[in-house]
Design a protein around this motif. Structure first.
Motif, PDB file in Angstrom:
ATOM      1  N   TRP A 187     -10.695  11.475   2.864  1.00  0.00           N
ATOM      2  CA  TRP A 187     -10.922  12.890   2.574  1.00  0.00           C
ATOM      3  C   TRP A 187      -9.696  13.684   3.018  1.00  0.00           C
ATOM      4  O   TRP A 187      -9.315  13.635   4.179  1.00  0.00           O
ATOM      5  CB  TRP A 187     -12.130  13.438   3.330  1.00  0.00           C
ATOM      6  N   TRP A 214     -10.545  19.515   4.424  1.00  0.00           N
ATOM      7  CA  TRP A 214     -11.982  19.224   4.316  1.00  0.00           C
ATOM      8  C   TRP A 214     -12.370  18.033   5.148  1.00  0.00           C
ATOM      9  O   TRP A 214     -13.371  18.040   5.841  1.00  0.00           O
ATOM     10  CB  TRP A 214     -12.329  19.012   2.833  1.00  0.00           C
ATOM     11  N   ASP A 244      -8.146  17.329  14.667  1.00  0.00           N
ATOM     12  CA  ASP A 244      -9.256  18.192  14.292  1.00  0.00           C
ATOM     13  C   ASP A 244      -9.947  18.699  15.556  1.00  0.00           C
ATOM     14  O   ASP A 244     -10.323  17.910  16.427  1.00  0.00           O
ATOM     15  CB  ASP A 244     -10.242  17.380  13.449  1.00  0.00           C
ATOM     16  N   THR A 290     -11.279  27.342   9.820  1.00  0.00           N
ATOM     17  CA  THR A 290     -10.819  25.957   9.753  1.00  0.00           C
ATOM     18  C   THR A 290     -10.909  25.316  11.123  1.00  0.00           C
ATOM     19  O   THR A 290     -10.973  26.000  12.148  1.00  0.00           O
ATOM     20  CB  THR A 290      -9.369  25.867   9.244  1.00  0.00           C
TER      21      THR A 290
END
Lengths: 494, 498
Positions: free
Chosen positions: A66, A70, A133, A191
């Motif tokens: 991915w 996203w 992330d 985000t």
């Protein structure tokens, strides 16, 4: 798809599956074997990763195919690779040591669980440094923290349970603060990807939600890295956990938390927001200096060596955060290089005291009387690593101090240079006190079993102790990488 | 042997010796033979470098780079040459003495003793030949650490306490004052290299230079400048060979040597005398010189008295350096050699008396000259050299320092020197007089006594060093020539700003 492109995932997946395997095996020795194989594979992978990024580039890995923003992105630059390398090398050195020590300190039926938890913790720590992330960091943080609670609770002393509980409370508060901070950032920017976050924050500037997020993140991470005065969980956790765990955590867990600091303060929020608009450097400096002196002075009065080393860790973390607070090239290099330097010396020290616990079952200073003559190799390891803590020239501690002092003088803060050297005098007192007791007091624990530990335990700590001297004389690897890491971290500075 | 090989050999040889000593810990005879051979070989290698230095060469050898700007490097210059010569040649004599002393006393853990001793000598050589501040600092600290086990050798309560003071003051001053001074110098001048003419000229004003000089001279705790002299008397719990070579020669001389080196190669004598930044040091050194002598008079323990005498004599070197002129620096440098020979003789005698009679207090030593005539005569020679009477080496050192004082216009120093010489007489010579003139306790004046000297190795060693005191009187010209190479070199270069 080559194996090489899967390295970032392998770094995490291997220990995760290893943990699963250990849980299924149920046999202490087999579980150890699995943990050993995984731990030895880790430095190989991280070395390959480091080689790819050391010239200033980065690896981006899309988890599950991915594409970011996203999907979750694993993103490794030289800062992260440096941390991954550190954690995996310490892990690889700890595992050969662990077998004998764990066999002695942990009941046979719990040993497989121990290795399971250790591998989970390893996976979590590595994950934090690899992922790009913000929420994924939280997940890995929880994996490592939850497994750490169990590891601490496995300590022989009944107070281990209480310590684990104490850490659980504090750790959870820290993690909650962290996730609130991430939530605010998500609300403000939409985000979770760190690179995207960096770009968006630069656009919207220091608005209130962003600043609130910064505050939550800083407090949350400070709890994890035991920044004075949020360190209260650490001394108990290090004192009552099994020796292997103390050594592993002291060398890695707080370092990974520091990495998060670096990531968020310098990369995500950027030097302009954090260090120019807000009193972050002042707060950092005051707390760091308080840690350098306060915790070190407390260390002098401890009668348990593990607890003494734990307070020493709080003090040494002060040096690292001092470098962050200075936020100039030299100072930050000092902080970053102290990250790895402190991992080396504290790892060696905790392993040395673990060796003593292995022989006499106690880490109380009085019980160590005269043991130096019975365990000379262990004593030499302790003395070498101790000299490094003091910061004598020719050891890694000196290199860190040198950079920090140059960083302080860059700002014209000559008084800070004196504080820096004065605080190392305190470490001279607590290290020297141990040396005096083990060498000059009449022996308390006699008997044939009191002698140096087996090679499997001796070799890892000897390697670390030798490293504190080697990297004190040849810093091209440690300080070299630190300088490149700092270049990246400060790249956002105007 | 080529130059850089010699330089490395000077440091590696004692380390190799230490390994061999440890290896032969079960065969004391081979172990001691290793010590003697290492010491002999070291002295020969050091001496082989001397002609080149006289010829004006400055052999250098690069070690490695710790980090950019911080290099381990060596360069032999006259002052370091002199220091290395003194330390290495006296190590030979001291090794002979140690064997007699340690065996005569049945000391425990002799292997550890010889190993640490060899490492301490290696560190001393490193200090002597270092080409920059950081190299010097590294070996300076190794010297402190390697001598700690020697100070605490007896492992008694008192030894542990002495060791604690020793480490705290030496490591403490070096880290809190010396290291910041080094870092500051580096930040100010961008280098740490010992450069003829100094590196600070034009980089700092007089007030900052004065502060920096203070950080250096007090930070170099080994120089035992008051008030950081406490470690030296505390270190006297060590076995006498340690007190003799390390705490009268290698360690303390490493301290004053470093002070002299900093004055010559970091500040530059020209810069110091032009700005007057070093003038305060004249008074501090003069105070230390007199005060230590006064304290020495109150000590009844022989080694303690000698220790305070050392503190006082070290201040001569600092005093000579503080004048920052040619005569003063030559005098200071010469004092390093002259005092070494004299003081090691005195310590050898103190140790010999202990081995033969177990006496440590001066009040018990009445009549000792009758039972130990050779030892007491050597003690007399050593004392006279310390006092500075011809025909003994100490004379010249004091002569040059006095000349330096006149050049610097510090005439009060002449008075200080005279008072100090009188004090030296007052605390050293009564020991000799009582030793020869008074009868041993419990005996009448004319009763016959049996001569009972210390083991032959001890007597041999102390005779050699006593002889050296005489020989040095006649070698002073050669030493002056050598040192002039270091000092004069700085003068012309100063004009160019170093």
């Amino acid at each position: 798809m080559t194996l090489e492109s899967q390295l970032p995932a392998l770094q995490i997946v291997l220990p995760l599956f290893g943990a699963l395997l250990c849980a299924l095996l149920r046999s202490g020795s087999l579980a150890w074997l699995v943990a050993l194989v995984v731990s030895l594979a880790m430095p190989v992978i991280s070395a390959l990763l480091l080689m790819q990024v050391q010239d200033g580039g980065f690896i981006s890995y899309e988890l599950g195919g991915w594409a970011p923003p996203w999907g979750i992105e694993y993103r490794i630059d030289v800062v992260g690779a440096y941390l991954v390398m550190l954690v995996s090398v310490i892990g690889a050195l700890i595992m050969p040591y662990a077998r004998a020590s764990v066999a002695k300190e942990i009941d046979a039926d719990k040993q497989a669980w121990f290795y399971t938890m250790y591998l989970l913790c390893l996976a979590g720590l590595l994950g934090i440094a690899i992922t790009g992330d913000a929420f994924n960091i939280f997940v890995f943080m929880e994996i490592s923290s939850l497994s750490t609670y169990v590891l601490i609770a496995l300590g022989k002393d009944r107070r281990a349970l209480l310590s684990a509980y104490q850490y659980l409370i504090m750790g959870t508060i820290g993690a909650t603060f962290y996730v609130i901070g991430v939530g605010l950032l998500y609300a403000a920017t939409g985000t979770l990807n760190l690179v995207e976050l960096t770009a968006r924050i630069a656009e919207i500037g220091p608005t209130r939600p962003v600043l609130a997020a910064l505050a939550f993140l800083v407090v949350g991470i400070s709890l994890k890295l035991a920044l004075f005065p949020l360190h209260v969980w650490l001394p108990n956790a290090y004192t009552y956990s099994p020796s292997v765990v103390s050594a592993f955590l002291a060398a890695t867990a707080t370092k990974v938390a520091v990495y998060l600091y670096l990531r968020f303060l310098f990369s995500v929020f950027g030097v302009t927001v954090v260090f120019e608009g807000l009193p972050v450097p002042e707060i950092m400096l005051v707390l760091s200096i308080a840690a350098m002196f306060g915790a070190s002075i407390v260390a002098v009065f401890q009668d348990d060596i593990k607890r003494m080393l734990a307070y020493s860790s709080v003090g040494q973390i002060g040096y690292i955060t001092l470098g962050i607070g200075l936020a100039n090239k030299m100072g930050l290099t000092g902080g970053v290089v102290h990250l790895i330097n402190h991992a080396m010396m504290k790892g060696a020290l905790f392993m040395a005291i673990g060796a003593v616990v292995y022989r006499i079952g106690s880490s109380k200073l009085d019980d160590l009387a005269g043991i130096g003559r019975k365990m000379p190799a262990t004593t030499i390891v302790f003395a070498l690593a101790g000299l490094s803590i003091i910061g004598t020239p020719g050891t890694v501690g000196f290199v860190s101090k040198w950079y920090l002092a140059l960083g302080a003088l860059d700002k014209g803060w000559w008084w800070l240079v004196f504080l820096l050297v004065a605080s190392s005098l305190i470490s001279m007192v607590y290290i020297g006190r141990v040396i005096e007791v083990v060498w000059f007091r009449p022996l308390r624990h006699t008997g044939p079993e009191v002698r140096d530990v087996p090679v499997s335990m001796l070799a890892p700590m000897a390697i670390l102790a030798a490293a504190t001297v080697y990297f004190g004389l040849d810093t091209s690897l440690t300080a070299g990488i630190a300088r490149r890491a700092v270049d990246i971290l400060l790249a956002g500075a105007p | 042997m080529s130059e850089d090989v010699s330089i490395f050999a000077v440091m590696l040889l004692p380390v190799a010796g230490a390994f061999l000593i440890a290896l032969f810990h079960r065969q004391p005879n081979i172990r001691e033979a290793v010590t003697l051979m290492t010491a002999g070989a070291l002295a020969l290698i050091v001496l082989s470098l001397v002609p080149e230095i006289y010829a004006g060469a400055r052999p250098a050898a690069d070690g490695f780079t710790i980090l950019p700007g911080m290099e381990i490097a060596f360069r032999v210059e006259p002052l370091g040459m002199l220091f290395a010569m003194v330390a290495s040649s006296l190590w030979v004599v001291n090794s002979i003495y140690s064997i007699g002393y340690m065996r005569g006393n049945n000391e425990h853990r002799q292997t550890m003793f010889y190993v640490c001793f060899a490492i301490a000598i290696a560190a001393t050589m490193g200090v002597a030949f270092s080409a920059n501040l950081i190299t010097l600092f590294l070996f300076y600290e190794i010297l402190t650490l390697s001598t700690y086990p020697l100070v605490t050798h007896k492992a008694t309560e008192e030894a542990v306490r002495g060791g604690r003071i020793y480490l705290t003051i030496l490591l403490g001053t070096s880290m809190v004052l010396f290291l910041p001074a080094i870092i500051w110098t580096y930040v100010l001048s961008g280098t740490m290299d010992f450069t003829p003419g100094g590196i600070l000229a034009g980089k700092v004003g007089a007030p900052v230079a004065a502060v920096l000089l203070g950080l250096f001279v007090f930070g170099i705790g080994k120089a035992a400048l008051m008030p950081f002299h406490f470690w030296l008397p505390a270190a006297m719990v060590a076995p006498t060979p340690v007190s003799a070579l390390l705490h009268a020669v290698a360690v303390v001389k490493a301290g004053v040597f470093t002070v002299a080196k900093v004055v010559i190669y970091i500040f530059g004598p020209g810069f110091l005398s032009d700005t007057g930044a070093g003038e305060w040091l004249v008074f501090v050194a003069a105070f230390s010189l007199i005060a230590a002598s006064l304290i020495a008079m109150t000590k009844d323990n022989l080694k303690a008295r000698l220790a305070y005498s050392t503190v006082s004599q070290l201040a001569y070197v600092v005093l000579g350096a503080s004048f920052a002129n040619t005569m003063g620096l030559i005098g200071g440098g010469m004092q390093i050699a002259m005092h070494a020979a004299g003081k090691i003789t005195l310590f050898f005698c103190a140790g010999a008396i202990y081995v033969a009679t177990r006496k440590t207090e001066i009040s018990d030593m009445a009549g000792i000259g009758r039972t130990m005539p050779v030892t007491m005569f050597a003690f007399l020679v050593g004392s006279l050299s310390i006092i500075g009477l011809p025909p003994l080496g100490g004379t010249w050192a004091k002569w040059f320092i006095a000349a330096g004082a006149i050049d610097a216009g510090q005439l009060f120093v002449i008075a200080v020197l005279i008072v100090s010489a009188l004090l030296n007489i007052a605390y050293l010579l009564p020991i000799v007089v009582r030793g020869y003139m008074l009868p041993p306790p419990g005996m009448t004046r004319d009763a016959p006594v049996r001569i009972r000297e210390a083991p032959f190795a001890c007597v041999l060693a102390l005779s050699v060093t006593a002889l050296a005191c005489v020989v040095l009187f006649f070698l002073a010209g050669a030493i002056e020539d050598l040192l002039a190479g270091a000092v004069s070199q700085t003068e012309p270069l100063r004009a160019g700003g170093g």
